[in-house]
Design an enzyme around this catalytic site. Structure first.
Site, PDB file in Angstrom:
ATOM      1  N   GLY A  16     -36.161  32.406   0.437  1.00 20.86           N
ATOM      2  CA  GLY A  16     -34.956  32.182   1.410  1.00 20.86           C
ATOM      3  C   GLY A  16     -33.431  32.272   0.917  1.00 20.86           C
ATOM      4  N   ILE A  19     -31.424  33.442   4.043  1.00 23.80           N
ATOM      5  CA  ILE A  19     -31.189  32.521   5.082  1.00 23.80           C
ATOM      6  C   ILE A  19     -30.610  31.558   4.732  1.00 23.80           C
ATOM      7  CG2 ILE A  19     -32.957  30.971   6.135  1.00 23.80           C
ATOM      8  CD1 ILE A  19     -33.190  33.316   7.631  1.00 23.80           C
ATOM      9  N   LYS A  39     -23.940  41.078  -1.170  1.00 24.87           N
ATOM     10  CA  LYS A  39     -25.285  41.396  -1.650  1.00 24.87           C
ATOM     11  C   LYS A  39     -25.030  42.576  -2.319  1.00 24.87           C
ATOM     12  CE  LYS A  39     -30.061  41.412  -1.680  1.00 24.87           C
ATOM     13  NZ  LYS A  39     -30.932  40.303  -2.130  1.00 24.87           N
ATOM     14  N   ASP A  56     -30.399  42.132   4.326  1.00 23.16           N
ATOM     15  CA  ASP A  56     -29.798  40.726   3.838  1.00 23.16           C
ATOM     16  C   ASP A  56     -28.214  40.904   4.165  1.00 23.16           C
ATOM     17  OD1 ASP A  56     -32.291  40.302   2.962  1.00 23.16           O
ATOM     18  OD2 ASP A  56     -31.890  39.893   1.022  1.00 23.16           O
ATOM     19  N   ASN A 178     -36.450  24.972   0.885  1.00 23.57           N
ATOM     20  CA  ASN A 178     -36.422  25.655   2.212  1.00 23.57           C
ATOM     21  C   ASN A 178     -38.244  25.654   2.158  1.00 23.57           C
ATOM     22  OD1 ASN A 178     -35.888  27.298   4.114  1.00 23.57           O
ATOM     23  ND2 ASN A 178     -36.476  29.214   3.032  1.00 23.57           N
TER      24      ASN A 178
HETATM   25  N1  LIG Z   1     -36.799  27.950   7.075  1.00 21.77           N
HETATM   26  C1  LIG Z   1     -37.495  29.071   7.436  1.00 21.77           C
HETATM   27  N2  LIG Z   1     -37.864  29.399   8.678  1.00 21.77           N
HETATM   28  C2  LIG Z   1     -38.539  30.436   8.915  1.00 21.77           C
HETATM   29  N3  LIG Z   1     -38.530  31.254   8.354  1.00 21.77           N
HETATM   30  C3  LIG Z   1     -37.852  31.746   7.088  1.00 21.77           C
HETATM   31  C4  LIG Z   1     -37.477  30.317   6.758  1.00 21.77           C
HETATM   32  N4  LIG Z   1     -36.764  30.749   5.389  1.00 21.77           N
HETATM   33  C5  LIG Z   1     -37.133  31.945   5.289  1.00 21.77           C
HETATM   34  N5  LIG Z   1     -37.604  32.554   6.308  1.00 21.77           N
HETATM   35  C6  LIG Z   1     -38.299  33.867   6.239  1.00 21.77           C
HETATM   36  O1  LIG Z   1     -38.797  34.216   5.067  1.00 21.77           O
HETATM   37  C7  LIG Z   1     -38.342  35.516   4.455  1.00 21.77           C
HETATM   38  C8  LIG Z   1     -37.705  35.588   3.298  1.00 21.77           C
HETATM   39  O2  LIG Z   1     -36.270  34.904   3.551  1.00 21.77           O
HETATM   40  P1  LIG Z   1     -35.047  35.477   2.833  1.00 21.77           P
HETATM   41  O3  LIG Z   1     -35.114  36.823   3.292  1.00 21.77           O
HETATM   42  O4  LIG Z   1     -33.977  34.702   3.030  1.00 21.77           O
HETATM   43  O5  LIG Z   1     -35.724  35.355   1.466  1.00 21.77           O
HETATM   44  P2  LIG Z   1     -34.750  35.969   0.017  1.00 21.77           P
HETATM   45  O6  LIG Z   1     -34.939  34.943  -1.073  1.00 21.77           O
HETATM   46  O7  LIG Z   1     -33.525  36.304   0.253  1.00 21.77           O
HETATM   47  O8  LIG Z   1     -35.507  37.343  -0.239  1.00 21.77           O
HETATM   48  P3  LIG Z   1     -35.271  38.559  -1.322  1.00 21.77           P
HETATM   49  O9  LIG Z   1     -35.424  38.203  -2.752  1.00 21.77           O
HETATM   50  O10 LIG Z   1     -35.964  39.706  -0.536  1.00 21.77           O
HETATM   51  O11 LIG Z   1     -33.505  38.748  -1.122  1.00 21.77           O
HETATM   52  C9  LIG Z   1     -37.467  36.381   5.755  1.00 21.77           C
HETATM   53  O12 LIG Z   1     -38.295  37.027   6.692  1.00 21.77           O
HETATM   54  C10 LIG Z   1     -37.106  34.860   6.388  1.00 21.77           C
HETATM   55  O13 LIG Z   1     -36.801  35.084   7.846  1.00 21.77           O
HETATM   56 MG   LIG Z   2     -32.255  37.871   0.527  1.00 22.81          MG
END
Ligand SMILES: Nc1ncnc2c1ncn2[C@@H]1O[C@H](COP(=O)(O)OP(=O)(O)OP(=O)(O)O)[C@@H](O)[C@H]1O
Ligand SMILES: [Mg+2]
EC number: 6.3.3.3
Length: 234
Positions: A16, A19, A39, A56, A178
């Protein structure tokens, strides 16, 4: 100059970071702050008529208050959805911490109240054979925001990440719990209590799992669960 810059990391990929970054940016916007985000290196980009685009970076671009061209937000765009150092190798691109630091410094000289820099994966993701991503916030001496998915095993991952961040001489400015997946963690409150006591950094919020919600709408909804005062005070 950006008044406050933070590096956003997570205990793992997919927890997350994006997000949460976008939600923090929405909360800052609601507080009347000028915001920027990056990013710097993104793998898993899509070919578009405008060039390679990453989800992202697009989400961050949509959440910030300042208008920035895509390439400034995501200067190193790689197509395969694999570890960045392998994607870079395959693309014949040389990715070094120094190069990313240069892009970040370029962003930091822009006027803003808050700049968030999203890493890739977790704290020690490799950039090349010699360096990990940690060298970037290390060189820039950035405080770090840690995203923790509230799932079984997260205490260990969160404590290890915080220890590694501090061993690199950096400060954990705050952490966000999260729910990137639907499953509910048993004894979640005990986990939150443990992390609140032992992580040694303020909890900026605990974000719920959003079901059946358009991804573009998630940051504004989740921003209401955050207290970003520790990030923007002074
Ligand atoms: N609180 C939430 N409710 C619903 N879906 C979520 C929530 N948090 C994250 N997600 C979903 O989970 C997935 C991963 O989240 P995100 O892309 O923010 O992770 P990340 O850590 O940035 O990943 P990466 O390492 O690929 O950059 C996405 O599809 C996002 O929409
Ligand atoms: Mg990400």
């Amino acid at each position: 100059m950006a008044k406050h810059t933070y590096f956003v990391t997570g205990t793992d990929t997919g927890v997350g970071k994006t997000i949460v970054s976008a939600a923090i940016l929405e909360a800052a916007k609601a507080a009347g702050k000028r915001t920027l985000a990056m990013k710097p290196i993104a793998s898993g980009c899509d070919q578009t008529p405008e060039g390679l685009r990453n989800e992202d970076a697009l989400m961050l671009q949509a959440a910030i208050t300042e208008k920035l061209p895509y390439d400034t937000i995501n200067p190193i765009a790689l197509e395969p959805a694999i570890a960045p150092h392998v994607a870079a190798q395959q693309a014949g691109k040389q990715v070094t911490a120094q190069r990313i630091v240069g892009f970040c410094r370029g962003m930091q000289i822009r006027p803003a109240d808050l700049l968030l820099i999203e890493g890739a994966g977790g704290w020690q993701v490799p950039l090349n054979d010699r360096e990990t991503y940690a060298a970037v916030p290390g060189e820039l001496k950035l405080p770090v925001i840690l995203v923790v998915p509230l799932q079984l095993g997260c205490i260990n991952h969160a404590m290890l990440s915080a220890e590694a961040i501090r061993a690199d001489g950096l400060v954990v400015a705050g952490w966000v719990g999260n729910h990137p997946e639907e499953q509910v963690m048993s004894c979640e409150q005990d986990t939150l209590n443990y992390l609140s006591t032992h992580l040694g950094a303020p909890c900026l919020g605990v974000l719920p799992w959003l079901e059946n919600t358009d991804t573009a709408e998630m940051p504004a909804i989740l921003s209401r669960y955050l207290n970003i005062t520790p990030l923007i005070e002074n």
